[in-house]
Enzyme design. Structure first.
Site, PDB file in Angstrom:
ATOM      1  N   LYS A   1      19.746  44.157  55.486  1.00  0.00           N
ATOM      2  CA  LYS A   1      18.823  45.254  55.817  1.00  0.00           C
ATOM      3  C   LYS A   1      17.675  44.685  56.640  1.00  0.00           C
ATOM      4  O   LYS A   1      17.094  43.659  56.281  1.00  0.00           O
ATOM      5  CB  LYS A   1      18.308  45.897  54.538  1.00  0.00           C
ATOM      6  CG  LYS A   1      17.212  46.943  54.749  1.00  0.00           C
ATOM      7  CD  LYS A   1      15.835  46.362  54.568  1.00  0.00           C
ATOM      8  CE  LYS A   1      14.751  47.406  54.743  1.00  0.00           C
ATOM      9  NZ  LYS A   1      13.403  46.793  54.640  1.00  0.00           N
TER      10      LYS A   1
ATOM     11  N   ASN B   1      19.803  39.019  63.346  1.00  0.00           N
ATOM     12  CA  ASN B   1      21.018  39.184  62.545  1.00  0.00           C
ATOM     13  C   ASN B   1      22.239  39.347  63.444  1.00  0.00           C
ATOM     14  O   ASN B   1      23.290  38.744  63.196  1.00  0.00           O
ATOM     15  CB  ASN B   1      20.866  40.372  61.592  1.00  0.00           C
ATOM     16  CG  ASN B   1      19.815  40.100  60.523  1.00  0.00           C
ATOM     17  OD1 ASN B   1      19.404  38.948  60.326  1.00  0.00           O
ATOM     18  ND2 ASN B   1      19.382  41.140  59.832  1.00  0.00           N
TER      19      ASN B   1
ATOM     20  N   ILE C   1      25.990  43.163  54.927  1.00  0.00           N
ATOM     21  CA  ILE C   1      25.148  44.317  55.267  1.00  0.00           C
ATOM     22  C   ILE C   1      23.662  44.001  55.088  1.00  0.00           C
ATOM     23  O   ILE C   1      22.978  44.607  54.259  1.00  0.00           O
ATOM     24  CB  ILE C   1      25.538  45.564  54.434  1.00  0.00           C
ATOM     25  CG1 ILE C   1      25.708  45.204  52.934  1.00  0.00           C
ATOM     26  CG2 ILE C   1      26.804  46.202  54.981  1.00  0.00           C
ATOM     27  CD1 ILE C   1      25.808  46.441  52.029  1.00  0.00           C
TER      28      ILE C   1
ATOM     29  N   TYR D   1      18.632  55.199  47.099  1.00  0.00           N
ATOM     30  CA  TYR D   1      17.610  54.574  47.937  1.00  0.00           C
ATOM     31  C   TYR D   1      16.566  55.607  48.366  1.00  0.00           C
ATOM     32  O   TYR D   1      16.873  56.549  49.099  1.00  0.00           O
ATOM     33  CB  TYR D   1      18.246  53.900  49.165  1.00  0.00           C
ATOM     34  CG  TYR D   1      19.281  52.833  48.831  1.00  0.00           C
ATOM     35  CD1 TYR D   1      19.319  52.241  47.564  1.00  0.00           C
ATOM     36  CD2 TYR D   1      20.208  52.417  49.768  1.00  0.00           C
ATOM     37  CE1 TYR D   1      20.262  51.264  47.253  1.00  0.00           C
ATOM     38  CE2 TYR D   1      21.159  51.436  49.468  1.00  0.00           C
ATOM     39  CZ  TYR D   1      21.173  50.869  48.203  1.00  0.00           C
ATOM     40  OH  TYR D   1      22.107  49.916  47.894  1.00  0.00           O
TER      41      TYR D   1
HETATM   42  P1  NAP Z   1      18.825  41.520  52.358  1.00  0.00           P
HETATM   43  O1  NAP Z   1      19.522  42.265  53.378  1.00  0.00           O
HETATM   44  O2  NAP Z   1      19.340  40.188  51.925  1.00  0.00           O
HETATM   45  O3  NAP Z   1      17.283  41.284  52.776  1.00  0.00           O
HETATM   46  C1  NAP Z   1      16.485  42.287  53.332  1.00  0.00           C
HETATM   47  C2  NAP Z   1      15.096  41.676  53.572  1.00  0.00           C
HETATM   48  O4  NAP Z   1      15.228  40.533  54.421  1.00  0.00           O
HETATM   49  C3  NAP Z   1      14.124  42.603  54.247  1.00  0.00           C
HETATM   50  O5  NAP Z   1      12.849  42.335  53.711  1.00  0.00           O
HETATM   51  C4  NAP Z   1      14.171  42.186  55.708  1.00  0.00           C
HETATM   52  O6  NAP Z   1      12.929  42.374  56.371  1.00  0.00           O
HETATM   53  C5  NAP Z   1      14.482  40.712  55.595  1.00  0.00           C
HETATM   54  N1  NAP Z   1      15.290  40.246  56.722  1.00  0.00           N
HETATM   55  C6  NAP Z   1      16.377  40.834  57.270  1.00  0.00           C
HETATM   56  N2  NAP Z   1      16.837  40.123  58.291  1.00  0.00           N
HETATM   57  C7  NAP Z   1      16.040  39.043  58.398  1.00  0.00           C
HETATM   58  C8  NAP Z   1      16.006  37.941  59.296  1.00  0.00           C
HETATM   59  N3  NAP Z   1      16.906  37.803  60.275  1.00  0.00           N
HETATM   60  N4  NAP Z   1      15.028  37.012  59.110  1.00  0.00           N
HETATM   61  C9  NAP Z   1      14.116  37.130  58.127  1.00  0.00           C
HETATM   62  N5  NAP Z   1      14.101  38.161  57.264  1.00  0.00           N
HETATM   63  C10 NAP Z   1      15.046  39.104  57.397  1.00  0.00           C
HETATM   64  O7  NAP Z   1      18.640  42.346  51.000  1.00  0.00           O
HETATM   65  P2  NAP Z   1      19.012  43.816  50.515  1.00  0.00           P
HETATM   66  O8  NAP Z   1      18.310  44.846  51.308  1.00  0.00           O
HETATM   67  O9  NAP Z   1      18.838  43.801  49.038  1.00  0.00           O
HETATM   68  O10 NAP Z   1      20.597  43.913  50.759  1.00  0.00           O
HETATM   69  C11 NAP Z   1      21.165  44.446  51.938  1.00  0.00           C
HETATM   70  C12 NAP Z   1      21.727  45.816  51.696  1.00  0.00           C
HETATM   71  O11 NAP Z   1      22.753  45.771  50.722  1.00  0.00           O
HETATM   72  C13 NAP Z   1      20.722  46.820  51.101  1.00  0.00           C
HETATM   73  O12 NAP Z   1      19.791  47.267  52.031  1.00  0.00           O
HETATM   74  C14 NAP Z   1      21.667  47.861  50.570  1.00  0.00           C
HETATM   75  O13 NAP Z   1      22.158  48.672  51.613  1.00  0.00           O
HETATM   76  C15 NAP Z   1      22.776  46.980  49.980  1.00  0.00           C
HETATM   77  N6  NAP Z   1      22.543  46.664  48.552  1.00  0.00           N
HETATM   78  C16 NAP Z   1      23.439  47.154  47.655  1.00  0.00           C
HETATM   79  C17 NAP Z   1      23.266  46.918  46.308  1.00  0.00           C
HETATM   80  C18 NAP Z   1      24.248  47.481  45.328  1.00  0.00           C
HETATM   81  O14 NAP Z   1      23.971  47.484  44.131  1.00  0.00           O
HETATM   82  N7  NAP Z   1      25.377  47.943  45.790  1.00  0.00           N
HETATM   83  C19 NAP Z   1      22.181  46.153  45.850  1.00  0.00           C
HETATM   84  C20 NAP Z   1      21.315  45.622  46.797  1.00  0.00           C
HETATM   85  C21 NAP Z   1      21.508  45.875  48.146  1.00  0.00           C
HETATM   86  P3  NAP Z   1      12.543  43.700  57.226  1.00  0.00           P
HETATM   87  O15 NAP Z   1      13.166  44.870  56.551  1.00  0.00           O
HETATM   88  O16 NAP Z   1      11.055  43.660  57.191  1.00  0.00           O
HETATM   89  O17 NAP Z   1      13.076  43.508  58.628  1.00  0.00           O
END
Ligand code: NAP
Length: 278
Positions: free
Chosen positions: A236, A246, A234, A55
């Site tokens: 983000k 959240n 988790i 990241y």
């Molecule tokens: P996510 O958590 O589903 O979505 C993050 C996005 O949603 C951001 O743009 C955030 O906006 C927004 N958001 C968060 N809470 C919200 C709410 N209550 N209302 C409206 N929008 C909201 O997607 P992700 O970041 O892909 O997944 C979460 C975490 O999982 C990652 O950050 C990472 O640590 C991990 N991950 C792991 C893998 C892997 O291959 N192991 C792959 C993907 C992700 P803002 O940031 O603008 O607040």
């Protein structure tokens, strides 16, 4: 009432079921604001922080370092190694670099980010060595399907988690991976639980259910994954209002009618699907 409580690893460690992701942090955004969002999340009890050397090519780990400075003991810190660094010789160096960027002496959990060309058995052995050295408390994997987990063979009981894509739009893991891990007593970490803030949150079914609860679509999406035992979600969030929303999703109890409507709009899998990966 809080739906999601604590999740127990087979070695007895317990963590809150709702944590925080960090993908896209430490890139072009405001790092101080990102660190502040993570600190707010810690204040609200979301103490599992998930990051990776990938990241921001280390940038997210630096943001995490700023967020957890002075409060290391509160945090269950997770990072991940690139597949190309997951060999006997390279993993210890990649880990040292992560520890340095994070400003910590030890990780609580270190994951293989996805499967590459290094044999899983070699990665498992390299992980066990750094456990023995006290540099990580436990190890696990990410983006491994059931067959990959089975391939771990004798190393499988030591694998503390599998971090996989799971949200209402990507339900394939419900068919086999979630029950498989449940059978092992292995917690699963659900990534992208709010669908990366994308089209999932505009779906009418989600909006209707959210409306009935005075909640947001993202909170319903989170409540859906949090209600399953053994799952750590988790999301983000860089914006404080998202962090607060959240945290509040822990109090959202979905009814039988809500769940039936979600199943109608986002049908659960009826057969094996290849593991979806981002
Ligand atoms: P996510 O958590 O589903 O979505 C993050 C996005 O949603 C951001 O743009 C955030 O906006 C927004 N958001 C968060 N809470 C919200 C709410 N209550 N209302 C409206 N929008 C909201 O997607 P992700 O970041 O892909 O997944 C979460 C975490 O999982 C990652 O950050 C990472 O640590 C991990 N991950 C792991 C893998 C892997 O291959 N192991 C792959 C993907 C992700 P803002 O940031 O603008 O607040």
């Amino acid at each position: 009432m809080t739906v999601a409580q604590t999740i127990r690893f087979p070695d007895g460690a317990t963590v809150p079921a709702l944590g925080q992701g960090t993908w896209r942090m430490g890139e072009r955004g405001d790092r101080q604001a990102e660190a502040a969002a993570l600190r707010l999340g810690l204040d609200l009890g979301m103490t599992v922080i998930d990051t990776a050397e990938m990241y921001g090519e280390g940038g997210a780990e630096e943001v995490v370092a700023e967020a957890i400075a002075g409060r290391r003991d509160e945090v269950f810190l997770v990072s991940k190694v690139y597949p190309h660094n997951a060999s006997r010789s390279k993993l210890p160096r990649a880990l040292e670099a992560s520890l340095k960027r994070l400003g910590v002496e030890r990780l609580d959990l270190y994951l293989l980010h996805w499967r590459g060309s290094v044999p899983l058995a070699e990665t498992a052995e390299a992980m066990e060595r750094v456990v023995a050295q006290g540099k990580i408390a436990r190890w696990g994997a990410s983006n491994l399907d059931v067959a990959d987990l089975e391939e771990l063979g004798p190393a499988l009981p030591a694998c503390a988690t599998d971090q996989v894509l799971w949200n209402l739009e990507e339900r394939g893991v419900e068919f086999d991976l979630l029950p498989f891990c449940e059978g092992l007593g292995m917690p699963v970490m659900a990534y992208s639980p709010v669908g990366q803030g994308g089209s999932l949150l505009t779906r009418p079914a989600l909006k209707a259910i959210a409306g009935r609860h005075g909640a947001t679509p993202a909170q319903v999406a989170l409540a859906f994954v949090l209600r399953r035992p053994g799952v750590i979600a988790i999301p983000k969030a860089s914006r404080p209002e998202h962090v607060r929303a959240n945290a509040a999703a822990r109090d959202l109890l979905l009814t039988g009618q809500d769940l039936a409507e979600l199943d109608a709009a986002f049908p659960p899998p009826r057969r094996k699907q290849p593991l979806a990966i981002l």
